[in-house]
Design a protein around this motif. Structure first.
Motif, PDB file in Angstrom:
ATOM      1  N   THR A 132       9.227   0.515   4.454  1.00  0.00           N
ATOM      2  CA  THR A 132       8.188   1.538   4.551  1.00  0.00           C
ATOM      3  C   THR A 132       6.874   0.982   5.074  1.00  0.00           C
ATOM      4  O   THR A 132       5.981   1.755   5.418  1.00  0.00           O
ATOM      5  CB  THR A 132       7.954   2.238   3.194  1.00  0.00           C
ATOM      6  OG1 THR A 132       7.805   1.232   2.198  1.00  0.00           O
ATOM      7  CG2 THR A 132       9.128   3.115   2.819  1.00  0.00           C
ATOM      8  N   THR A 133       6.796  -0.344   5.135  1.00  0.00           N
ATOM      9  CA  THR A 133       5.628  -0.996   5.743  1.00  0.00           C
ATOM     10  C   THR A 133       6.138  -2.192   6.530  1.00  0.00           C
ATOM     11  O   THR A 133       7.276  -2.647   6.330  1.00  0.00           O
ATOM     12  CB  THR A 133       4.654  -1.540   4.679  1.00  0.00           C
ATOM     13  OG1 THR A 133       5.349  -2.548   3.927  1.00  0.00           O
ATOM     14  CG2 THR A 133       4.138  -0.463   3.760  1.00  0.00           C
ATOM     15  N   GLU A 134       5.271  -2.715   7.376  1.00  0.00           N
ATOM     16  CA  GLU A 134       5.654  -3.892   8.136  1.00  0.00           C
ATOM     17  C   GLU A 134       5.906  -5.078   7.201  1.00  0.00           C
ATOM     18  O   GLU A 134       6.748  -5.934   7.483  1.00  0.00           O
ATOM     19  CB  GLU A 134       4.540  -4.215   9.142  1.00  0.00           C
ATOM     20  CG  GLU A 134       5.105  -4.913  10.326  1.00  0.00           C
ATOM     21  CD  GLU A 134       4.129  -5.087  11.460  1.00  0.00           C
ATOM     22  OE1 GLU A 134       3.284  -4.208  11.694  1.00  0.00           O
ATOM     23  OE2 GLU A 134       4.233  -6.135  12.111  1.00  0.00           O
TER      24      GLU A 134
ATOM     25  N   ASP B   5       5.411   7.211  10.117  1.00  0.00           N
ATOM     26  CA  ASP B   5       4.420   6.140   9.959  1.00  0.00           C
ATOM     27  C   ASP B   5       5.066   4.766  10.171  1.00  0.00           C
ATOM     28  O   ASP B   5       5.633   4.533  11.214  1.00  0.00           O
ATOM     29  CB  ASP B   5       3.727   6.251   8.601  1.00  0.00           C
ATOM     30  CG  ASP B   5       3.111   7.625   8.388  1.00  0.00           C
ATOM     31  OD1 ASP B   5       2.558   8.162   9.361  1.00  0.00           O
ATOM     32  OD2 ASP B   5       3.213   8.165   7.284  1.00  0.00           O
ATOM     33  N   GLU B   6       4.980   3.933   9.139  1.00  0.00           N
ATOM     34  CA  GLU B   6       5.537   2.580   9.288  1.00  0.00           C
ATOM     35  C   GLU B   6       6.975   2.477   8.784  1.00  0.00           C
ATOM     36  O   GLU B   6       7.492   1.384   8.580  1.00  0.00           O
ATOM     37  CB  GLU B   6       4.656   1.566   8.534  1.00  0.00           C
ATOM     38  CG  GLU B   6       3.338   1.289   9.212  1.00  0.00           C
ATOM     39  CD  GLU B   6       2.611   0.093   8.615  1.00  0.00           C
ATOM     40  OE1 GLU B   6       3.250  -0.858   8.145  1.00  0.00           O
ATOM     41  OE2 GLU B   6       1.367   0.128   8.608  1.00  0.00           O
ATOM     42  N   GLU B   7       7.592   3.613   8.570  1.00  0.00           N
ATOM     43  CA  GLU B   7       8.949   3.570   8.035  1.00  0.00           C
ATOM     44  C   GLU B   7       9.957   3.207   9.144  1.00  0.00           C
ATOM     45  O   GLU B   7       9.881   3.724  10.248  1.00  0.00           O
ATOM     46  CB  GLU B   7       9.285   4.947   7.484  1.00  0.00           C
ATOM     47  CG  GLU B   7      10.564   4.998   6.701  1.00  0.00           C
ATOM     48  CD  GLU B   7      10.766   6.400   6.133  1.00  0.00           C
ATOM     49  OE1 GLU B   7      10.089   6.755   5.144  1.00  0.00           O
ATOM     50  OE2 GLU B   7      11.569   7.144   6.709  1.00  0.00           O
ATOM     51  N   ARG B   8      10.844   2.296   8.804  1.00  0.00           N
ATOM     52  CA  ARG B   8      11.908   1.910   9.725  1.00  0.00           C
ATOM     53  C   ARG B   8      13.208   1.810   8.944  1.00  0.00           C
ATOM     54  O   ARG B   8      13.237   1.224   7.863  1.00  0.00           O
ATOM     55  CB  ARG B   8      11.630   0.536  10.360  1.00  0.00           C
ATOM     56  CG  ARG B   8      10.331   0.418  11.139  1.00  0.00           C
ATOM     57  CD  ARG B   8      10.385   1.201  12.444  1.00  0.00           C
ATOM     58  NE  ARG B   8       9.238   0.928  13.327  1.00  0.00           N
ATOM     59  CZ  ARG B   8       8.087   1.581  13.251  1.00  0.00           C
ATOM     60  NH1 ARG B   8       7.884   2.526  12.347  1.00  0.00           N
ATOM     61  NH2 ARG B   8       7.107   1.276  14.097  1.00  0.00           N
ATOM     62  N   ILE B   9      14.269   2.337   9.508  1.00  0.00           N
ATOM     63  CA  ILE B   9      15.587   2.209   8.884  1.00  0.00           C
ATOM     64  C   ILE B   9      16.359   1.140   9.653  1.00  0.00           C
ATOM     65  O   ILE B   9      16.517   1.251  10.878  1.00  0.00           O
ATOM     66  CB  ILE B   9      16.407   3.530   8.958  1.00  0.00           C
ATOM     67  CG1 ILE B   9      15.542   4.752   8.667  1.00  0.00           C
ATOM     68  CG2 ILE B   9      17.650   3.454   8.080  1.00  0.00           C
ATOM     69  CD1 ILE B   9      15.039   4.877   7.289  1.00  0.00           C
TER      70      ILE B   9
ATOM     71  N   ALA C  68      10.401   0.033  18.056  1.00  0.00           N
ATOM     72  CA  ALA C  68      11.131   0.169  16.791  1.00  0.00           C
ATOM     73  C   ALA C  68      10.817  -0.996  15.846  1.00  0.00           C
ATOM     74  O   ALA C  68      10.745  -0.816  14.623  1.00  0.00           O
ATOM     75  CB  ALA C  68      12.637   0.248  17.057  1.00  0.00           C
ATOM     76  N   GLY C  69      10.656  -2.174  16.428  1.00  0.00           N
ATOM     77  CA  GLY C  69      10.360  -3.340  15.586  1.00  0.00           C
ATOM     78  C   GLY C  69      11.325  -4.499  15.787  1.00  0.00           C
ATOM     79  O   GLY C  69      11.402  -5.396  14.947  1.00  0.00           O
ATOM     80  N   LYS C  70      12.039  -4.494  16.908  1.00  0.00           N
ATOM     81  CA  LYS C  70      12.988  -5.585  17.181  1.00  0.00           C
ATOM     82  C   LYS C  70      12.247  -6.916  17.279  1.00  0.00           C
ATOM     83  O   LYS C  70      12.625  -7.907  16.646  1.00  0.00           O
ATOM     84  CB  LYS C  70      13.765  -5.305  18.483  1.00  0.00           C
ATOM     85  CG  LYS C  70      14.538  -3.985  18.451  1.00  0.00           C
ATOM     86  CD  LYS C  70      15.232  -3.656  19.773  1.00  0.00           C
ATOM     87  CE  LYS C  70      14.338  -3.345  20.951  1.00  0.00           C
ATOM     88  NZ  LYS C  70      13.519  -2.119  20.803  1.00  0.00           N
ATOM     89  N   THR C  71      11.180  -6.940  18.068  1.00  0.00           N
ATOM     90  CA  THR C  71      10.432  -8.191  18.221  1.00  0.00           C
ATOM     91  C   THR C  71       9.714  -8.555  16.928  1.00  0.00           C
ATOM     92  O   THR C  71       9.666  -9.734  16.553  1.00  0.00           O
ATOM     93  CB  THR C  71       9.408  -8.070  19.370  1.00  0.00           C
ATOM     94  OG1 THR C  71      10.108  -7.697  20.555  1.00  0.00           O
ATOM     95  CG2 THR C  71       8.705  -9.385  19.614  1.00  0.00           C
ATOM     96  N   ALA C  72       9.161  -7.563  16.249  1.00  0.00           N
ATOM     97  CA  ALA C  72       8.476  -7.841  14.973  1.00  0.00           C
ATOM     98  C   ALA C  72       9.453  -8.511  14.009  1.00  0.00           C
ATOM     99  O   ALA C  72       9.129  -9.525  13.373  1.00  0.00           O
ATOM    100  CB  ALA C  72       7.927  -6.547  14.380  1.00  0.00           C
TER     101      ALA C  72
HETATM  102  N1  LIG Z   1       8.076  -1.237   9.111  1.00  0.00           N
HETATM  103  C1  LIG Z   1       7.796  -1.807  10.305  1.00  0.00           C
HETATM  104  N2  LIG Z   1       8.579  -2.814  10.760  1.00  0.00           N
HETATM  105  C2  LIG Z   1       8.339  -3.366  11.959  1.00  0.00           C
HETATM  106  N3  LIG Z   1       7.339  -3.023  12.788  1.00  0.00           N
HETATM  107  C3  LIG Z   1       6.531  -2.026  12.385  1.00  0.00           C
HETATM  108  C4  LIG Z   1       6.717  -1.391  11.134  1.00  0.00           C
HETATM  109  N4  LIG Z   1       5.785  -0.452  10.987  1.00  0.00           N
HETATM  110  C5  LIG Z   1       5.047  -0.487  12.087  1.00  0.00           C
HETATM  111  N5  LIG Z   1       5.463  -1.436  12.950  1.00  0.00           N
HETATM  112  C6  LIG Z   1       4.862  -1.671  14.270  1.00  0.00           C
HETATM  113  O1  LIG Z   1       5.792  -1.229  15.231  1.00  0.00           O
HETATM  114  C7  LIG Z   1       5.679  -2.028  16.402  1.00  0.00           C
HETATM  115  C8  LIG Z   1       7.003  -2.690  16.725  1.00  0.00           C
HETATM  116  O2  LIG Z   1       6.875  -3.282  17.969  1.00  0.00           O
HETATM  117  P1  LIG Z   1       7.930  -4.290  18.565  1.00  0.00           P
HETATM  118  O3  LIG Z   1       7.328  -4.897  19.746  1.00  0.00           O
HETATM  119  O4  LIG Z   1       8.437  -5.168  17.476  1.00  0.00           O
HETATM  120  O5  LIG Z   1       9.100  -3.265  18.975  1.00  0.00           O
HETATM  121  P2  LIG Z   1      10.383  -3.552  19.848  1.00  0.00           P
HETATM  122  O6  LIG Z   1      11.486  -2.831  19.168  1.00  0.00           O
HETATM  123  O7  LIG Z   1      10.562  -5.001  20.092  1.00  0.00           O
HETATM  124  O8  LIG Z   1      10.037  -2.796  21.200  1.00  0.00           O
HETATM  125  P3  LIG Z   1      10.434  -3.139  22.721  1.00  0.00           P
HETATM  126  O9  LIG Z   1      11.726  -2.420  22.966  1.00  0.00           O
HETATM  127  O10 LIG Z   1       9.312  -2.549  23.494  1.00  0.00           O
HETATM  128  O11 LIG Z   1      10.577  -4.618  22.876  1.00  0.00           O
HETATM  129  C9  LIG Z   1       4.601  -3.073  16.121  1.00  0.00           C
HETATM  130  O12 LIG Z   1       3.387  -2.595  16.640  1.00  0.00           O
HETATM  131  C10 LIG Z   1       4.554  -3.112  14.602  1.00  0.00           C
HETATM  132  O13 LIG Z   1       3.275  -3.469  14.149  1.00  0.00           O
END
Ligand SMILES: Nc1ncnc2c1ncn2[C@@H]1O[C@H](COP(=O)(O)OP(=O)(O)OP(=O)(O)O)[C@@H](O)[C@H]1O
Ligand SMILES: [Mg+2]
Length: 157
Positions: free
Chosen positions: A8-10, A132-136, A38-42
């Protein structure tokens, strides 16, 4: 076998990545999918940090180079982003056959564009964007080692 985590948060995603860091071993492969942002790189960045990749080594999407390698953590990480992959023949030019090496962990963003390089046994990690910051994080095993990984991960964060 499959199950999912909801972050629900990063900070939760950081916890999930830390849980992965505890169980990954050389030779493992994660197929990361999910929309832009989506957050793959994060997830990969938190995983790299949890494995000891130092802050001064940037962990960013290898969107143009297609691959980054991080040597300085507990495991050697090969981080690939197939977003801009033009065709499967490009994989050969990049030396993709070496990515699935027994001494590294392979992490592939936009993995659906080149699943053949991940081999028959990888853990599929599909990230869905919620409010919001929710990710499944939907996890699905495709062979014995990825099944084992799923069993080793905690049921809850
Ligand atoms: N719960 C969460 N988990 C991960 N990232 C989150 C979350 N909530 C918000 N974010 C934000 O979502 C974004 C994710 O970006 P990221 O570059 O990781 O996506 P990606 O899937 O790698 O995209 P791309 O396909 O463009 O490479 C970041 O800005 C991060 O701060
Ligand atoms: Mg990315």
């Amino acid at each position: 076998m499959e199950f999912s985590y909801k972050t629900t948060t990063e900070r939760d995603t950081e916890r999930l990545a830390a849980a992965f860091a505890q169980v990954l071993q050389p030779g493992d492969a994660l197929a990361l999918t999910g929309d832009l942002g989506a957050g793959k790189t994060a997830f990969v960045r938190y995983l790299a940090r949890a494995l000891g990749v130092p802050e001064n080594q940037a962990v960013t999407s290898p969107t143009f180079t297609l691959q980054n390698i991080y040597h300085h953590g507990r495991l050697k990480l090969v981080h690939v982003d197939l977003y801009r992959l033009a065709g499967l023949e490009e994989l050969e030019a990049l030396g993709a056959e070496d990515w699935r090496a027994p001494d590294c962990v392979l992490l592939v963003e936009w993995a659906e564009k080149g699943l053949e390089i991940l081999g028959p046994d990888c853990l599929r990690v599909e990230i869905e964007i919620g409010r919001d910051e929710e990710r499944i994080f939907q996890l699905r095993a495709t062979g014995p080692r990825s099944e084992e990984l799923l069993r080793l991960l905690p049921q809850q964060l």
